[in-house]
Design a protein around this motif. Structure first.
Motif, PDB file in Angstrom:
ATOM      1  N   VAL A 191       0.862  -1.188   0.000  1.00 12.22           N
ATOM      2  CA  VAL A 191       0.000   0.000   0.000  1.00 12.22           C
ATOM      3  C   VAL A 191       0.897   1.237   0.000  1.00 12.22           C
ATOM      4  CG1 VAL A 191      -1.765   1.335   1.206  1.00 12.22           C
ATOM      5  CG2 VAL A 191      -1.870  -1.157   1.228  1.00 12.22           C
ATOM      6  N   SER A 192       0.614   2.189  -0.880  1.00 11.58           N
ATOM      7  CA  SER A 192       1.366   3.439  -0.945  1.00 11.58           C
ATOM      8  C   SER A 192       0.374   4.588  -1.131  1.00 11.58           C
ATOM      9  CB  SER A 192       2.381   3.407  -2.093  1.00 11.58           C
ATOM     10  OG  SER A 192       3.035   4.654  -2.221  1.00 11.58           O
ATOM     11  N   ILE A 193       0.342   5.512  -0.157  1.00 11.70           N
ATOM     12  CA  ILE A 193      -0.571   6.653  -0.191  1.00 11.70           C
ATOM     13  C   ILE A 193       0.250   7.937  -0.141  1.00 11.70           C
ATOM     14  CG2 ILE A 193      -2.502   7.829   0.922  1.00 11.70           C
ATOM     15  CD1 ILE A 193      -3.246   5.137  -0.246  1.00 11.70           C
ATOM     16  N   THR A 194      -0.059   8.890  -1.036  1.00  6.86           N
ATOM     17  CA  THR A 194       0.632  10.178  -1.095  1.00  6.86           C
ATOM     18  C   THR A 194      -0.392  11.302  -1.032  1.00  6.86           C
ATOM     19  OG1 THR A 194       2.369   9.212  -2.485  1.00  6.86           O
ATOM     20  CG2 THR A 194       2.217  11.612  -2.434  1.00  6.86           C
ATOM     21  N   LYS A 195      -0.078  12.326  -0.197  1.00  2.72           N
ATOM     22  CA  LYS A 195      -0.955  13.490  -0.057  1.00  2.72           C
ATOM     23  C   LYS A 195      -0.173  14.746  -0.439  1.00  2.72           C
ATOM     24  CE  LYS A 195      -3.818  11.534   3.633  1.00  2.72           C
ATOM     25  NZ  LYS A 195      -4.372  11.742   5.011  1.00  2.72           N
ATOM     26  N   SER A 196      -0.743  15.536  -1.337  1.00  2.00           N
ATOM     27  CA  SER A 196      -0.113  16.780  -1.795  1.00  2.00           C
ATOM     28  C   SER A 196      -0.979  17.964  -1.382  1.00  2.00           C
ATOM     29  CB  SER A 196       0.071  16.773  -3.322  1.00  2.00           C
ATOM     30  OG  SER A 196       0.868  15.679  -3.734  1.00  2.00           O
ATOM     31  N   ASP A 197      -0.392  18.903  -0.659  1.00  2.00           N
ATOM     32  CA  ASP A 197      -1.122  20.082  -0.180  1.00  2.00           C
ATOM     33  C   ASP A 197      -1.256  21.098  -1.316  1.00  2.00           C
ATOM     34  OD1 ASP A 197      -2.336  22.054   1.230  1.00  2.00           O
ATOM     35  OD2 ASP A 197      -0.692  22.426   2.623  1.00  2.00           O
ATOM     36  N   VAL A 198      -2.500  21.453  -1.657  1.00  2.00           N
ATOM     37  CA  VAL A 198      -2.766  22.431  -2.726  1.00  2.00           C
ATOM     38  C   VAL A 198      -3.602  23.585  -2.194  1.00  2.00           C
ATOM     39  CG1 VAL A 198      -2.553  20.761  -4.604  1.00  2.00           C
ATOM     40  CG2 VAL A 198      -4.753  21.057  -3.484  1.00  2.00           C
ATOM     41  N   THR A 199      -3.490  23.869  -0.889  1.00  2.00           N
ATOM     42  CA  THR A 199      -4.291  24.937  -0.289  1.00  2.00           C
ATOM     43  C   THR A 199      -3.950  26.289  -0.899  1.00  2.00           C
ATOM     44  OG1 THR A 199      -4.339  23.678   1.784  1.00  2.00           O
ATOM     45  CG2 THR A 199      -4.999  25.979   1.876  1.00  2.00           C
ATOM     46  N   MET A 200      -2.661  26.612  -1.007  1.00  2.00           N
ATOM     47  CA  MET A 200      -2.254  27.900  -1.566  1.00  2.00           C
ATOM     48  C   MET A 200      -2.661  28.026  -3.032  1.00  2.00           C
ATOM     49  SD  MET A 200      -0.929  29.556   0.892  1.00  2.00           S
ATOM     50  CE  MET A 200      -0.176  30.893  -0.022  1.00  2.00           C
ATOM     51  N   GLN A 201      -2.540  26.954  -3.774  1.00  2.00           N
ATOM     52  CA  GLN A 201      -2.939  26.992  -5.185  1.00  2.00           C
ATOM     53  C   GLN A 201      -4.430  27.261  -5.319  1.00  2.00           C
ATOM     54  OE1 GLN A 201      -1.866  23.448  -7.309  1.00  2.00           O
ATOM     55  NE2 GLN A 201      -2.838  24.104  -9.214  1.00  2.00           N
ATOM     56  N   GLY A 226     -12.026  35.844  -8.535  1.00  2.00           N
ATOM     57  CA  GLY A 226     -12.803  36.967  -8.007  1.00  2.00           C
ATOM     58  C   GLY A 226     -12.447  38.282  -8.679  1.00  2.00           C
ATOM     59  N   ALA A 227     -11.140  38.516  -8.891  1.00  2.00           N
ATOM     60  CA  ALA A 227     -10.723  39.758  -9.537  1.00  2.00           C
ATOM     61  C   ALA A 227     -11.203  39.828 -10.980  1.00  2.00           C
ATOM     62  CB  ALA A 227      -9.199  39.883  -9.469  1.00  2.00           C
ATOM     63  N   LEU A 228     -11.089  38.724 -11.700  1.00  2.00           N
ATOM     64  CA  LEU A 228     -11.552  38.718 -13.094  1.00  2.00           C
ATOM     65  C   LEU A 228     -13.065  38.850 -13.182  1.00  2.00           C
ATOM     66  CD1 LEU A 228      -9.248  36.029 -14.751  1.00  2.00           C
ATOM     67  CD2 LEU A 228      -9.326  38.472 -15.252  1.00  2.00           C
ATOM     68  N   THR A 229     -13.786  38.278 -12.245  1.00  2.00           N
ATOM     69  CA  THR A 229     -15.244  38.410 -12.252  1.00  2.00           C
ATOM     70  C   THR A 229     -15.659  39.867 -12.067  1.00  2.00           C
ATOM     71  OG1 THR A 229     -15.477  36.171 -11.355  1.00  2.00           O
ATOM     72  CG2 THR A 229     -17.364  37.642 -11.141  1.00  2.00           C
ATOM     73  N   ALA A 230     -14.991  40.562 -11.130  1.00  2.00           N
ATOM     74  CA  ALA A 230     -15.293  41.979 -10.936  1.00  2.00           C
ATOM     75  C   ALA A 230     -14.928  42.795 -12.173  1.00  2.00           C
ATOM     76  CB  ALA A 230     -14.538  42.497  -9.714  1.00  2.00           C
ATOM     77  N   SER A 231     -13.796  42.455 -12.814  1.00  2.00           N
ATOM     78  CA  SER A 231     -13.393  43.176 -14.014  1.00  2.00           C
ATOM     79  C   SER A 231     -14.390  42.962 -15.149  1.00  2.00           C
ATOM     80  CB  SER A 231     -11.998  42.709 -14.449  1.00  2.00           C
ATOM     81  OG  SER A 231     -11.597  43.351 -15.645  1.00  2.00           O
ATOM     82  N   GLN A 262      -6.370  28.848  -3.092  1.00  2.00           N
ATOM     83  CA  GLN A 262      -6.638  30.231  -2.702  1.00  2.00           C
ATOM     84  C   GLN A 262      -6.232  31.207  -3.805  1.00  2.00           C
ATOM     85  OE1 GLN A 262      -4.532  30.710   0.977  1.00  2.00           O
ATOM     86  NE2 GLN A 262      -6.120  29.710   2.202  1.00  2.00           N
ATOM     87  N   ASP A 263      -5.124  30.947  -4.460  1.00  2.00           N
ATOM     88  CA  ASP A 263      -4.694  31.816  -5.554  1.00  2.00           C
ATOM     89  C   ASP A 263      -5.702  31.810  -6.685  1.00  2.00           C
ATOM     90  OD1 ASP A 263      -2.541  33.402  -6.996  1.00  2.00           O
ATOM     91  OD2 ASP A 263      -2.708  31.674  -8.334  1.00  2.00           O
ATOM     92  N   LEU A 264      -6.205  30.640  -7.032  1.00  2.00           N
ATOM     93  CA  LEU A 264      -7.221  30.559  -8.088  1.00  2.00           C
ATOM     94  C   LEU A 264      -8.486  31.303  -7.687  1.00  2.00           C
ATOM     95  CD1 LEU A 264      -6.873  26.862  -9.329  1.00  2.00           C
ATOM     96  CD2 LEU A 264      -6.307  28.926 -10.597  1.00  2.00           C
ATOM     97  N   ALA A 282     -12.022  26.579 -15.175  1.00  2.00           N
ATOM     98  CA  ALA A 282     -11.796  25.171 -15.500  1.00  2.00           C
ATOM     99  C   ALA A 282     -10.696  24.577 -14.623  1.00  2.00           C
ATOM    100  CB  ALA A 282     -11.436  25.034 -16.977  1.00  2.00           C
ATOM    101  N   GLN A 283      -9.612  25.344 -14.396  1.00  2.00           N
ATOM    102  CA  GLN A 283      -8.546  24.857 -13.519  1.00  2.00           C
ATOM    103  C   GLN A 283      -9.056  24.640 -12.095  1.00  2.00           C
ATOM    104  OE1 GLN A 283      -4.903  27.188 -13.741  1.00  2.00           O
ATOM    105  NE2 GLN A 283      -5.324  27.746 -15.865  1.00  2.00           N
ATOM    106  N   LYS A 284      -9.856  25.551 -11.614  1.00  2.46           N
ATOM    107  CA  LYS A 284     -10.419  25.418 -10.268  1.00  2.46           C
ATOM    108  C   LYS A 284     -11.341  24.202 -10.176  1.00  2.46           C
ATOM    109  CE  LYS A 284     -11.700  26.512  -6.098  1.00  2.46           C
ATOM    110  NZ  LYS A 284     -10.817  26.334  -4.925  1.00  2.46           N
TER     111      LYS A 284
END
Length: 297
Positions: A135-145, A154-159, A147-149, A195-197
Motif C-alpha cells: 500500500v502506498s498513499i501520497t498526499k499533496s497540499d494544494v491549499t495555496m494553489q 474573483g478579480a476577473l469576475t469583478a473586471s 486560494q490563488d485561483l 476550469a482549472q479550479k
C-alpha cells in the motif's frame, strides 16, 4: 548706528517668536493618539484598520495511492471492487481484465476515484477481498494553489462586471469596440481559471487509487516434475520435442543443400571444361623415326 542695531534686534526677536508660535500651533493641531487608535496604521495619508482575525483556512489535499493484492480469481475480485466503488459514490477511470491462460496468469488492473473521506473504508474493503501485499498513499497540499485561483477568479469576475457596465454606457463606437475587446480577453482568462479550479476541486474531492490484482502463489501451475515417473515423462517429452525441432531444422535446410549442390556442379563443370580446353595436344601415334647415325670414315 545704534538705531540700526536696535532695529535688527527687534526683527530677530519677532522672527523667533513667530517660529515658536508655529511650532506650538502644529503641536496643538496634531492631537496625541488615544490608546484605542494606537493600532491604526497610516500609509500614504490613508488610515487603515487592522485586519480582523480570520478563521483558519481548511487544508486541501490531493490524495493518490497504489495498492497491490493477490486473490484466487483476480477477474472476479476486480468486478467486486467496481461494485464497492459504486457503493461509495466513486467512479472507475480505468479497468483492464486479463483472463488466465497457459502462458499468463489472470490479473486485473483498476484506476478508481473514491471520496477522499472514504479512503480508510476503501482500504478496509480491499483487505476483505484479498491479501494486500503493498500500500502506498501520497498526499499533496494544494491549499495555496486553491486560494490563488479563488482570488484571481474573483478579480476577473469583478473586471468582467465593470466592462459589461462600460459597454452598456459606451458613448461612441470606438469606446464600445475597446470595451468589448477587453471583455473578451477577461472572459477567456476567467473561463480558463474556472476550469482549472473545477479540475483541482475534483482532484481534492476524489482520491485516485491504482489497484493491481494478481493470482496467489498457490494457484500458479508447477514449473517442474515432482516424482521419478513425472521426470521420465518430462524427459521423453523433451526428447520428442528435440527430435521434432531437429526434423524441422533439417527440413528447412534441405532446399539450401540442393541449391548449394547445383552451384557446386556448375562450378565443377566449368572447371573441367576449362581444363580440357587448355590441355596441350598429344604427339602422333606410330613408330618413331630412326635417327641416322653419322658414319665415321
Amino acid at each position: 548706528m545704534r538705531r540700526y542695531v536696535l532695529s535688527a534686534i527687534v526683527v530677530v526677536t519677532l522672527a523667533l517668536a513667530g517660529c515658536g508660535g508655529s511650532d506650538s500651533d502644529s503641536s496643538q493641531s496634531s492631537p496625541t493618539p488615544s490608546p484605542g487608535d494606537s493600532s491604526r496604521m497610516e500609509i500614504g495619508g490613508a488610515v487603515q484598520q487592522p485586519a480582523k482575525d480570520q478563521a483558519p483556512t481548511e487544508r486541501q489535499e490531493i490524495i493518490t495511492g497504489q495498492v497491490a493484492l493477490t486473490a484466487g480469481d483476480p477477474v472476479a475480485v476486480g468486478r467486486q471492487i467496481v461494485d464497492k466503488v459504486d457503493d461509495l459514490g466513486g467512479r472507475i477511470d480505468q479497468l483492464t481484465e486479463q483472463p488466465g491462460s497457459d502462458d499468463q496468469d489472470a490479473s486485473s488492473s483498476l484506476t478508481v476515484r473514491v471520496p477522499a473521506d472514504s479512503l480508510t473504508r476503501t482500504l478496509d474493503d480491499l483487505r476483505e477481498l484479498g491479501k494486500v501485499t503493498s500500500v502506498s498513499i501520497t498526499k499533496s497540499d494544494v491549499t495555496m494553489q486553491s486560494q490563488d485561483l479563488d482570488a484571481r477568479i474573483g478579480a476577473l469576475t469583478a473586471s468582467v462586471t465593470r466592462l459589461q457596465g462600460l459597454i452598456t454606457s459606451a458613448a461612441n463606437t470606438a469606446d464600445l469596440i475597446e470595451a468589448e475587446k477587453a471583455l473578451s480577453e477577461r472572459q477567456g482568462e476567467l473561463d480558463s481559471l474556472t476550469a482549472q479550479k473545477r479540475s483541482l476541486s475534483d482532484q481534492v474531492a476524489l482520491a485516485t487509487i491504482m489497484i493491481d490484482v494478481t493470482t496467489t502463489d498457490a494457484e500458479r501451475p508447477s514449473t517442474g516434475p515432482d516424482n521419478f515417473w513425472e521426470g521420465v515423462v518430462a524427459g521423453w517429452n523433451a526428447l520428442l520435442s528435440a527430435i521434432a525441432g531437429g526434423a524441422v531444422v533439417v527440413g528447412a535446410l534441405i532446399p539450401w543443400f540442393g541449391f548449394v549442390a547445383v552451384i557446386a556442379l556448375v562450378v565443377y563443370g566449368a572447371y573441367r571444361l576449362r581444363r580440357t580446353y587448355n590441355r596441350p595436344p598429344s604427339p602422333p601415334s606410330g613408330p618413331a623415326p630412326e635417327r641416322e647415325e653419322a658414319k665415321t670414315p
